[in-house]
Design a protein around this motif. Structure first.
Motif, PDB file in Angstrom:
ATOM      1  N   UNK A  86      19.458  10.316 -32.581  1.00  0.00           N
ATOM      2  CA  UNK A  86      19.242   8.883 -32.405  1.00  0.00           C
ATOM      3  C   UNK A  86      18.549   8.591 -31.082  1.00  0.00           C
ATOM      4  N   UNK A  87      18.994   9.282 -30.013  1.00  0.00           N
ATOM      5  CA  UNK A  87      18.409   9.068 -28.690  1.00  0.00           C
ATOM      6  C   UNK A  87      16.920   9.404 -28.659  1.00  0.00           C
ATOM      7  N   UNK A  88      16.551  10.557 -29.222  1.00  0.00           N
ATOM      8  CA  UNK A  88      15.138  10.963 -29.246  1.00  0.00           C
ATOM      9  C   UNK A  88      14.322  10.000 -30.103  1.00  0.00           C
ATOM     10  N   UNK A  89      14.889   9.570 -31.243  1.00  0.00           N
ATOM     11  CA  UNK A  89      14.186   8.621 -32.110  1.00  0.00           C
ATOM     12  C   UNK A  89      13.927   7.300 -31.384  1.00  0.00           C
ATOM     13  N   UNK A  90      14.907   6.833 -30.638  1.00  0.00           N
ATOM     14  CA  UNK A  90      14.743   5.587 -29.898  1.00  0.00           C
ATOM     15  C   UNK A  90      13.723   5.745 -28.770  1.00  0.00           C
ATOM     16  N   UNK A  91      13.705   6.915 -28.123  1.00  0.00           N
ATOM     17  CA  UNK A  91      12.714   7.159 -27.074  1.00  0.00           C
ATOM     18  C   UNK A  91      11.302   7.181 -27.648  1.00  0.00           C
ATOM     19  N   UNK A  92      11.153   7.755 -28.836  1.00  0.00           N
ATOM     20  CA  UNK A  92       9.845   7.728 -29.503  1.00  0.00           C
ATOM     21  C   UNK A  92       9.453   6.296 -29.854  1.00  0.00           C
ATOM     22  N   UNK A  93      10.449   5.498 -30.274  1.00  0.00           N
ATOM     23  CA  UNK A  93      10.175   4.095 -30.588  1.00  0.00           C
ATOM     24  C   UNK A  93       9.739   3.330 -29.341  1.00  0.00           C
ATOM     25  N   UNK A  94      10.359   3.656 -28.204  1.00  0.00           N
ATOM     26  CA  UNK A  94       9.957   3.030 -26.939  1.00  0.00           C
ATOM     27  C   UNK A  94       8.508   3.390 -26.623  1.00  0.00           C
ATOM     28  N   UNK A  95       8.156   4.644 -26.824  1.00  0.00           N
ATOM     29  CA  UNK A  95       6.787   5.103 -26.551  1.00  0.00           C
ATOM     30  C   UNK A  95       5.778   4.357 -27.422  1.00  0.00           C
ATOM     31  N   UNK A  96       6.175   4.052 -28.682  1.00  0.00           N
ATOM     32  CA  UNK A  96       5.252   3.419 -29.619  1.00  0.00           C
ATOM     33  C   UNK A  96       5.299   1.894 -29.580  1.00  0.00           C
ATOM     34  N   UNK A  97       6.521   1.332 -29.446  1.00  0.00           N
ATOM     35  CA  UNK A  97       6.674  -0.117 -29.586  1.00  0.00           C
ATOM     36  C   UNK A  97       7.441  -0.752 -28.430  1.00  0.00           C
ATOM     37  N   UNK A  98       7.633  -0.033 -27.346  1.00  0.00           N
ATOM     38  CA  UNK A  98       8.508  -0.514 -26.283  1.00  0.00           C
ATOM     39  C   UNK A  98       8.003  -1.737 -25.542  1.00  0.00           C
ATOM     40  N   UNK A  99       8.949  -2.404 -24.873  1.00  0.00           N
ATOM     41  CA  UNK A  99       8.640  -3.572 -24.058  1.00  0.00           C
ATOM     42  C   UNK A  99       8.216  -3.107 -22.676  1.00  0.00           C
ATOM     43  N   UNK A 100       7.141  -3.652 -22.166  1.00  0.00           N
ATOM     44  CA  UNK A 100       6.625  -3.256 -20.853  1.00  0.00           C
ATOM     45  C   UNK A 100       6.958  -4.316 -19.812  1.00  0.00           C
ATOM     46  N   UNK A 101       7.525  -3.850 -18.678  1.00  0.00           N
ATOM     47  CA  UNK A 101       7.821  -4.744 -17.561  1.00  0.00           C
ATOM     48  C   UNK A 101       7.426  -4.033 -16.267  1.00  0.00           C
TER      49      UNK A 101
END
Length: 384
Positions: A86-101
């Motif tokens: 789950x952690x790796x999947x979420x990190x990949x999601x951040x890389x693809x669709x993450x919020x930038x600040x």
């Protein structure tokens, strides 16, 4: 003849929940939590609700600690692969669709905004401890290669965000498991020596390496600036070097005995940036001096030694590796924070356990301590 059974009292029904808790560890946690609350009241009293929020975060972390302590190590082991996946999947999601600040892409909106890298601080040591438990008694060099790959994947994704501080913490927890699993010193010493030589070379060649326009390839610009600021904070005393300079001034101003509770001038005249979060150690040192700082270090040292004792006494390889990793993780938190505030490490945004303000970090600390308590409980209940 009728048999009459006495109805168990409320305490008799709930007493098993509290059985087996490690008393020395719990006392150490309570003392450090008290120090954290006292420090936050002193340095953050003019920040409105910071003290109240800090206390609320501690209560939340205590609840998490208590709940995690009820989960036996066998159940934790069953959670290792799902949590890591789950952690790796979420990190990949951040890389693809993450919020930038502020130039960093570290967050994900799933109805609520979350930072998946925080999950890996627990999932990483769980996964590696699970892996080495499966290979117990038949470890080969290839098993350490697999462990390194399992560690490298999330570390690379977090570094890409970029988040150097969390990357270091995830690497520390993972490398602790690999080391405790029996990695040979012959494989440890070469990279350590390369790192030492690299640091010495960087210090000697500071002027040329830190010159404007020089590309460091593997580091982002802000990371390069942090390293160069560490080497010479006075090259930009009102900009990049301001945090480190003010932190060192505050630590020195405390002297041996400190200026006293709520009497820190550097702190309350707002010379110390982030005085309730990353740089709270500077504020603590100014008010409580060398004596207070030594007491704080002794408190962390006690918790680390107690955690290692729990690890050494754990009933299974999985529990030993996990307890060791959780303990080393807490040590790295404290060491990196004190080091960056003191000017011996780059500023990477790592909070000081128990002391710094921050809900996510406090809950993560509660999870780690809960795992230690769970492992200590499992050993005591087995003996009884």
């Amino acid at each position: 003849m009728a048999v009459v059974f006495d109805k168990p009292s409320l305490w008799q029904r709930i007493a098993p929940i509290f059985q087996g808790f490690d008393i020395p560890l719990m006392l150490g946690v309570l003392v450090m939590a008290g120090v954290g609350l006292m420090t936050m009241y002193s340095v953050g009293f003019d920040h409105g609700t910071r003290f109240v929020s800090h206390g609320r975060n501690m209560i939340l972390a205590a609840g998490v600690l208590f709940l995690v302590a009820q989960v036996p190590p066998q159940r934790l082991m069953a959670l290792a692969v799902p949590m890591y996946t789950l952690g790796v999947a979420l990190l990949l999601a951040v890389f693809l669709f993450g919020i930038q600040k502020k130039g960093a892409q570290r967050w994900l909106n799933v109805g609520i905004v979350i930072q998946p890298s925080e999950l890996m601080k627990v999932a990483m040591p769980l996964m590696l401890a699970w892996w080495f438990q499966r290979r117990e008694g038949q470890l080969k060099p290839l098993d350490f290669v697999v462990a390194a790959i399992l560690l490298a994947i999330p570390a690379a994704l977090i570094l890409k965000q970029p988040d150097l501080g969390t990357t270091l913490l995830v690497l520390a927890s993972g490398l602790a498991v690999i080391f405790f699993a029996g990695l040979s010193w012959r494989l440890i010493l070469p990279p350590v020596l390369i790192l030492v030589v690299g640091v010495i070379t960087l210090v000697i060649m500071e002027d040329s390496w830190c010159a404007k326009g020089v590309d460091w390839h593997v580091l982002h610009e802000y990371q390069r600036q942090r390293v160069c600021t560490l080497l010479d904070p006075f090259q930009d005393p009102l900009g990049k070097g301001f945090h480190i300079i003010q932190g060192m001034i505050a630590i020195g101003a405390g002297g041996v005995w400190g200026k006293g509770f709520m009497q820190g001038t550097q702190t309350h005249l707002e010379f110390i940036p982030e005085r309730t979060t990353d740089f709270i150690y500077a504020a603590f040192s100014e008010e409580f001096g060398l004596i207070g700082t030594l007491g704080l270090i002794m408190g962390f040292l006690f918790l680390v030694l107690r955690g290692l004792a729990i690890a050494a006494d754990a009933p299974t390889l999985f529990a030993r590796l996990l307890a060791g990793a959780m303990t080393i993780n807490m040590f790295v938190y404290a060491f990196v924070n004190m080091g960056m505030v003191s000017g011996i490490l780059p500023v990477v945004g790592v909070p000081l356990p128990f002391i710094s303000y921050g809900g996510t970090a406090m809950v993560t600390l509660g999870v780690g301590l809960g795992i230690l308590m769970s492992i200590a409980k499992s050993k005591r209940l087995m003996q009884s």
